[in-house]
Design an enzyme around this catalytic site. Structure first.
Site, mmCIF file in Angstrom:
data_model
loop_
_atom_site.group_PDB
_atom_site.id
_atom_site.type_symbol
_atom_site.label_atom_id
_atom_site.label_comp_id
_atom_site.label_asym_id
_atom_site.label_seq_id
_atom_site.Cartn_x
_atom_site.Cartn_y
_atom_site.Cartn_z
ATOM 1 C CG HIS A 1 -0.799 2.052 -9.420
ATOM 2 N ND1 HIS A 1 -0.816 1.688 -7.968
ATOM 3 C CD2 HIS A 1 -1.704 2.536 -9.661
ATOM 4 C CE1 HIS A 1 -2.075 2.223 -7.564
ATOM 5 N NE2 HIS A 1 -2.467 2.494 -8.561
ATOM 6 C CG ASP B 1 -2.031 0.962 1.365
ATOM 7 O OD1 ASP B 1 -2.398 1.480 -0.280
ATOM 8 O OD2 ASP B 1 -2.499 1.074 1.909
ATOM 9 C CG LEU C 1 8.919 -16.913 -2.436
ATOM 10 C CD1 LEU C 1 8.865 -16.806 -0.992
ATOM 11 C CD2 LEU C 1 8.935 -15.438 -3.003
HETATM 12 C C1 IPE Z 1 -5.196 -2.574 0.305
HETATM 13 O O1 IPE Z 1 -5.056 -1.447 -0.005
HETATM 14 C C2 IPE Z 1 -5.199 -3.400 -0.998
HETATM 15 C C3 IPE Z 1 -4.220 -3.509 -1.628
HETATM 16 C C4 IPE Z 1 -2.682 -3.185 -1.248
HETATM 17 C C5 IPE Z 1 -4.065 -4.295 -3.155
HETATM 18 P P1 IPE Z 1 -6.257 -0.323 -0.179
HETATM 19 O O2 IPE Z 1 -5.633 1.099 -0.300
HETATM 20 O O3 IPE Z 1 -7.283 -0.567 -1.184
HETATM 21 O O4 IPE Z 1 -6.729 -0.201 1.304
HETATM 22 P P2 IPE Z 1 -7.741 0.830 2.084
HETATM 23 O O5 IPE Z 1 -8.671 1.425 0.959
HETATM 24 O O6 IPE Z 1 -6.767 1.966 2.404
HETATM 25 O O7 IPE Z 1 -8.186 0.077 3.090
HETATM 26 C C1 IPE Z 2 -1.619 0.080 -3.136
HETATM 27 O O1 IPE Z 2 -1.588 1.580 -3.352
HETATM 28 C C2 IPE Z 2 -2.091 -0.411 -4.616
HETATM 29 C C3 IPE Z 2 -3.353 -0.628 -5.015
HETATM 30 C C4 IPE Z 2 -4.445 -0.970 -3.893
HETATM 31 C C5 IPE Z 2 -3.858 -1.222 -6.158
HETATM 32 P P1 IPE Z 2 -2.629 2.445 -3.309
HETATM 33 O O2 IPE Z 2 -3.012 2.951 -4.776
HETATM 34 O O3 IPE Z 2 -3.866 2.262 -2.338
HETATM 35 O O4 IPE Z 2 -2.001 3.933 -2.712
HETATM 36 P P2 IPE Z 2 -2.703 4.956 -1.690
HETATM 37 O O5 IPE Z 2 -3.126 4.131 -0.627
HETATM 38 O O6 IPE Z 2 -3.660 5.800 -2.483
HETATM 39 O O7 IPE Z 2 -1.399 5.839 -1.263
HETATM 40 MG MG MG Z 3 -4.247 2.534 -0.606
#
Ligand code: IPE
Ligand code: IPE
Ligand code: MG
Length: 237
Positions: A39, A22, A132
């Site tokens: 990403h 995240d 792994l």
């Molecule tokens: C969790 O992150 C899902 C992934 C990292 C794929 P999110 O960014 O979607 O989670 P929330 O919305 O902060 O809970």
């Molecule tokens: C995690 O990073 C990737 C996915 C959930 C696909 P985010 O896109 O949630 O990044 P933030 O949380 O907005 O910074």
């Molecule tokens: Mg996120």
């Protein structure tokens, strides 16, 4: 001439580490870049960390790449993520030489046909790897997974008296795998976001403010050191 070999530091490696990757969006925002750049950077970190986990002899790594809730994001962002997944899958030859066994977990049904084919190819191509075990969670949701397990139990006509915890575990995507011992979430959020909710009932958790694209092997090492200072009691004394 004397030479002293340094003793290798004794430590316990968790058997199964699960990571919530995240913070990509915030990483990009900090740099005035589009979220898609976050990403891309996050995907690089993923490869780097998976390779590192393989190198240190970790048995299982499960990464959260796309949740059942992430479809709520703008169409363009979802497309960007799916395209990155495509790029990764086309490039999966990389991991093959590294003896990494790849498995995708989640409801793959709604994914594009070409992605599903590439996933199958990737899984088949790495099925004999002995290093792994890498689970990549795509369109994964813990509640969705448990709901599906319940549906399977009903469809199989299993009677109430026969149902045990194992009956459920055996119908999850992680069937046959050890439960994660250690869940890592960077980016400063303190929640599971529907990740491995059944499997992580007794996991240890590790949180960090580092955004996923900035996450380095040294952060993982720090997390594993901290894991070694945990006292896991599993309800005992
Ligand atoms: C969790 O992150 C899902 C992934 C990292 C794929 P999110 O960014 O979607 O989670 P929330 O919305 O902060 O809970
Ligand atoms: C995690 O990073 C990737 C996915 C959930 C696909 P985010 O896109 O949630 O990044 P933030 O949380 O907005 O910074
Ligand atoms: Mg996120």
């Amino acid at each position: 001439m004397f030479s002293f070999k340094k003793n290798k530091r004794e430590r316990i490696l968790p058997k199964h580490i699960a990571i919530i990757m995240d913070g990509n969006g915030r990483w990009a925002k900090k740099r005035s870049l589009p979220r898609s750049a976050g990403h891309i950077a996050g995907a690089k970190t993923f490869k780097n960390i998976a390779r590192y986990c393989n190198k240190i002899g970790l048995e299982y790594l499960t990464v959260y790449a796309f949740s059942t809730e992430n479809w709520k994001r703008p169409k363009e962002e979802v497309e960007n993520i799916m395209n990155l997944l495509r790029d990764y899958l086309k490039d999966a030859e990389n991991f093959k030489d590294e003896n990494i066994k790849v498995k995708f977990i989640g409801n793959l049904e709604p994914l594009a046909e070409d992605i599903k084919e590439l996933i199958k190819k990737d899984e088949d191509g790495s099925k004999d790897a002995t290093g792994l075990n890498l689970n990549i969670a795509i369109n994964y949701g813990g509640r969705d997974e448990i709901t599906n397990a319940v549906k399977k139990i009903v469809a199989e006509g299993i009677s109430q008296s026969e149902i045990t915890e194992q009956t459920i575990s055996d119908r999850l995507y992680t069937k046959g795998q050890p439960d994660p011992d250690f869940i890592i979430r960077p980016s400063g959020e303190y929640r599971l976001s529907n990740y491995l909710i059944w499997q992580s009932a007794y996991a240890e958790y590790w949180f960090s403010d580092v955004l996923w694209p900035d996450f380095k092997p040294k952060h993982l090492e720090k997390a594993i050191d901290d894991y070694n200072n945990r006292n896991r009691r599993f309800g005992g004394v």
